[in-house]
Design a protein around this motif. Structure first.
Motif, mmCIF file in Angstrom:
data_model
loop_
_atom_site.group_PDB
_atom_site.id
_atom_site.type_symbol
_atom_site.label_atom_id
_atom_site.label_comp_id
_atom_site.label_asym_id
_atom_site.label_seq_id
_atom_site.Cartn_x
_atom_site.Cartn_y
_atom_site.Cartn_z
ATOM 1 N N GLN A 172 0.771 -1.090 0.222
ATOM 2 C CA GLN A 172 -0.048 -0.475 0.097
ATOM 3 C C GLN A 172 0.747 1.231 -0.168
ATOM 4 O OE1 GLN A 172 -1.978 -1.198 3.503
ATOM 5 N NE2 GLN A 172 -3.766 -2.594 2.238
ATOM 6 N N SER A 204 -7.107 -14.437 3.227
ATOM 7 C CA SER A 204 -7.898 -13.155 3.738
ATOM 8 C C SER A 204 -7.962 -12.006 3.161
ATOM 9 C CB SER A 204 -8.854 -13.564 4.349
ATOM 10 O OG SER A 204 -7.479 -13.641 5.990
ATOM 11 N N TRP A 205 -6.533 -12.020 2.866
ATOM 12 C CA TRP A 205 -5.654 -10.199 2.632
ATOM 13 C C TRP A 205 -6.350 -10.458 1.733
ATOM 14 C CZ3 TRP A 205 -2.086 -11.442 -1.137
ATOM 15 C CH2 TRP A 205 -1.519 -12.531 -0.961
ATOM 16 N N LEU A 206 -6.534 -11.021 0.578
ATOM 17 C CA LEU A 206 -6.673 -10.011 -0.621
ATOM 18 C C LEU A 206 -7.302 -9.306 -1.039
ATOM 19 C CD1 LEU A 206 -7.222 -13.854 -3.022
ATOM 20 C CD2 LEU A 206 -4.617 -12.552 -2.634
ATOM 21 N N SER A 207 -8.566 -9.394 -0.094
ATOM 22 C CA SER A 207 -9.551 -8.455 -0.338
ATOM 23 C C SER A 207 -8.622 -6.837 0.160
ATOM 24 C CB SER A 207 -10.698 -8.581 0.010
ATOM 25 O OG SER A 207 -10.379 -8.670 2.598
ATOM 26 N N ALA A 208 -7.749 -6.173 1.035
ATOM 27 C CA ALA A 208 -6.879 -6.044 1.489
ATOM 28 C C ALA A 208 -5.944 -5.572 0.931
ATOM 29 C CB ALA A 208 -6.615 -6.065 2.679
ATOM 30 N N THR A 236 -6.061 -1.076 -5.218
ATOM 31 C CA THR A 236 -6.572 -1.467 -6.399
ATOM 32 C C THR A 236 -6.293 -0.351 -7.522
ATOM 33 O OG1 THR A 236 -8.562 0.001 -6.040
ATOM 34 C CG2 THR A 236 -9.073 -2.012 -5.330
ATOM 35 N N ARG A 251 -11.822 -14.711 -6.383
ATOM 36 C CA ARG A 251 -11.706 -14.040 -5.142
ATOM 37 C C ARG A 251 -10.517 -12.062 -5.305
ATOM 38 N NH1 ARG A 251 -9.853 -17.073 -0.602
ATOM 39 N NH2 ARG A 251 -9.634 -15.315 0.874
ATOM 40 N N LEU A 252 -9.928 -11.994 -6.500
ATOM 41 C CA LEU A 252 -9.511 -11.267 -6.677
ATOM 42 C C LEU A 252 -9.849 -10.349 -7.542
ATOM 43 C CD1 LEU A 252 -6.049 -13.142 -8.527
ATOM 44 C CD2 LEU A 252 -6.762 -12.537 -6.049
ATOM 45 N N GLN A 253 -9.391 -8.840 -7.518
ATOM 46 C CA GLN A 253 -10.190 -7.681 -8.065
ATOM 47 C C GLN A 253 -8.742 -7.287 -9.980
ATOM 48 O OE1 GLN A 253 -12.042 -5.855 -7.147
ATOM 49 N NE2 GLN A 253 -11.946 -6.882 -4.561
#
Length: 355
Positions: free
Chosen positions: A140, A165-169, A172, A203-205
């Motif tokens: 980030q 689960s960290w993929l959502s963090a 983008t 689950r990926l953006q």
């Protein structure tokens, strides 16, 4: 930790050492394919058609259809856009990371397999869960436009299923490539043993590109490696010197792979049944680290290896990653094991707890 043993025999459910037969609960042949008679017969059919090896380049003016057939099958099977095969998982991993070299900033998770290192400087030792938080902060806060994250899908040494689960963090607003080594999951985990690709992809953006590299030599018993990903990347790999300069996978084994879908499925169901049977007969399953429907059971008390070896059972036990490190001890089940084999080892484990 048990003593090292030497043998001239391929281990299956048993192993002969100096004329003495041991039960064998080690290795990475999770589906027991190297000793599966149906699979062996398919390999022999393939060798009758293609010989023992194809000593040529994939860029040769002679093209064997079986390579394209196997890669098309792998793409459909795993849910990837395209697939790429080589003669080993290590070579496939090297082709991938060396092709990506220079295109972005690499961040490695702890204990990533050397097949995905660009050099020994990429080795990271530590705890995966402890890595996640600092990694997210680094991604980030980074000014790099393209981040390449490299990790394993699971930890077969400590019998831990890595959480994603960290993929959502993940941010983008950056281009991110996620490279995952699924060598110890492919053939066992995922829908019909198809591994982790489809699970992660869902689950990926859109800004995250998924690439999965894997050996096919663990669960599936195929001396080959593969890369799964988007067509643009796979085409780039096909234009690399790794593709043209290295010998390809042995065609006879790819022939057998394409004709043994039922063999793999039946072996997978037998493996799951053996896992269930093993847990059912353990009096104290909490003495192991393990996760659902995976055949590796981490042992907390390393003395168990020597105890079992003295009683005719060999399990996995060695110091890792160097001879100076603590031993890694595991019981590893395979589809080749019988209920009698499992009764034998669980009985001994239950006795050991009482000693």
């Amino acid at each position: 930790m048990a003593n090292k043993v030497y043998t001239d025999q391929l281990p299956g459910r048993t192993l002969v050492v100096n004329g003495e037969e041991f039960l064998f609960f080690s290795g990475t042949s999770y589906l027991g394919i190297p000793v599966n008679e149906q699979f062996r017969n398919c390999v022999l059919e393939g060798m009758a058609r293609y010989g023992t090896n194809y000593s040529s380049s994939r860029n040769s003016n002679l093209q064997l259809r079986v390579f394209e057939e196997a890669e098309d099958y792998l793409a459909t099977y795993t849910g990837s856009e395209a697939a790429f095969t080589m003669s080993s998982g290590y070579l496939a991993g090297q082709a991938l990371v060396q092709t990506l070299q220079g295109s972005g900033y690499f961040i490695y998770a702890p204990n990533t397999h050397p097949a995905l290192w660009r050099s020994t400087a990429d080795e990271v030792i530590g705890d995966y869960d402890a890595w996640v938080g600092p990694m997210l902060e680094q991604v980030q806060g980074s000014k790099e436009e393209h981040i390449i994250l490299v990790c394993n899908s699971l930890d077969p040494l400590k019998a831990r299923n890595h959480g994603f689960s960290w993929l959502s963090a993940l941010p983008t607003d950056k281009q991110i490539t996620l490279v995952v080594d699924d060598s110890h999951g492919f053939g066992v985990t995922g829908e019909d043993g198809a591994g982790i690709f489809a699970q992660l992809k869902a689950r990926l953006q859109p800004n995250v590109r998924l690439v999965v590299a894997s050996s096919m030599g663990k669960a599936l018993g195929i001396p080959a490696g593969m890369v799964l990903g988007d067509k643009a990347l796979i085409d780039k790999l096909r234009h690399s010197h790794y593709f043209g300069g290295a010998s390809p996978a042995i065609p006879a084994y790819l022939y057998a792979f394409l004709r043994c879908e039922t063999v793999f499925k039946e072996a997978r169901q037998k493996l799951f049944s053996n896992i269930e049977y093993f847990l059912k007969h353990l009096e104290h399953p909490a003495q192991f680290s393990y996760f659902d429907r995976y055949p590796v059971f981490g042992v907390h008390e390393h003395r168990l290896a020597a105890y079992l070896q003295e009683r005719g059972v060999i399990i996995s036990s060695f110091r890792y990653p160097t001879p100076a490190d603590d031993p890694i001890t595991r019981v590893i089940l395979s589809s080749a094991h019988t209920e009698g084999d499992i009764q034998r080892i669980t009985g001994l484990i239950n006795e050991f707890v009482k000693v």
